[in-house]
Design a protein around this motif. Sequence first.
Motif, mmCIF file in Angstrom:
data_model
loop_
_atom_site.group_PDB
_atom_site.id
_atom_site.type_symbol
_atom_site.label_atom_id
_atom_site.label_comp_id
_atom_site.label_asym_id
_atom_site.label_seq_id
_atom_site.Cartn_x
_atom_site.Cartn_y
_atom_site.Cartn_z
ATOM 1 N N TYR A 35 -31.155 -40.758 62.599
ATOM 2 C CA TYR A 35 -31.318 -42.162 62.203
ATOM 3 C C TYR A 35 -31.809 -42.303 60.769
ATOM 4 C CZ TYR A 35 -32.651 -47.091 62.565
ATOM 5 O OH TYR A 35 -32.744 -48.445 62.369
ATOM 6 N N GLU A 93 -27.476 -49.985 61.515
ATOM 7 C CA GLU A 93 -28.625 -50.264 62.378
ATOM 8 C C GLU A 93 -28.181 -51.013 63.624
ATOM 9 O OE1 GLU A 93 -32.046 -50.591 58.862
ATOM 10 O OE2 GLU A 93 -30.933 -52.362 59.523
ATOM 11 N N SER A 96 -26.667 -48.850 66.039
ATOM 12 C CA SER A 96 -27.650 -47.916 66.613
ATOM 13 C C SER A 96 -28.565 -48.690 67.549
ATOM 14 C CB SER A 96 -28.453 -47.252 65.489
ATOM 15 O OG SER A 96 -27.612 -46.660 64.526
#
Length: 304
Positions: A35, A93, A96
């Motif tokens: 990440y 993002e 994710s």
Amino acid sequence: MRHDPEDLPWQTRLAYLATNAVARGCIGAALALPYKWRVPFMGWILSHIVGPAAGFKRRAAEHIAFVLPDLPSTEHERIARESLNNAGRTLIENYSTGALLARQKSAQIEGPGIAALEQAAQTGQPVVLVTGHFGNYEALRATLVGRGFDVGGLYRDMSNPYFNAHYVRTMQAFGGPVFAQGRKGTAGFVRHLKAGGQLVLLFDQHVQRAPILDFLGHPARTAVSAAELALRYNALLIPFYGIRKPDGLTFDCVMEDPIAHSDPETMTQSMNDSIGARIRANPEQWLWVARRWRTDEYYPDLAT
């Protein structure tokens, strides 16, 4: 408007398929990274490759020069580049979902709006949360979901149906109902609101035939639908923001005071003033590529 791929000309379908293939490739490559690497990676891809190649960086710089003419051109270019970097980070993002939900679950929320939201939830009063393409509003939505709020949203289908199909799934994965613009989606949106729910509306885009209000010092057509909903259903109207911190990975989550009920245009101008102040404080975090000003002052050929 949602497009059926089969109804599109073959040249358009081919272009959309190619664009989606490139986008999916970049997203897939980014998701394969940890990440803390994937987020800056996607920001770099959009700001240094996709944005310049597609003309987004040039358009963003033109808009920045229009609103901030006193800044040197080098600063216009820098803000445009960082704006695209924020857009790339936001995109990955939002793909994710699990990671963003986990990271935001225990995040702090600042500002008087959170107390107002909690009080409304206890009494069953509807809440319309308003924001724009600034920072990453999904970060704050993820924080609210982590606190047990069932926050829904209304979205506009993208013109590319191939990309739209998987992007919508990312919004649904955050929890809370999401509704497509249109008669059916709006009906579901209103039912959720009338039942005392919380809903997110983004209001910082040009809408044809909407009233012309001030946005960053220039006339811009701005939808007043959020204010109209708040008035019709006695809902709180709360501006909120997920403001990216300097580390590029975390956020200040801010919920401002509810906007006082008056009339739709006055309330919407307050919304414009709210996000305008946020943009002036952090211009790199707004999506400058959007064609926000389509009045005679800036886009005479697009005035509606």
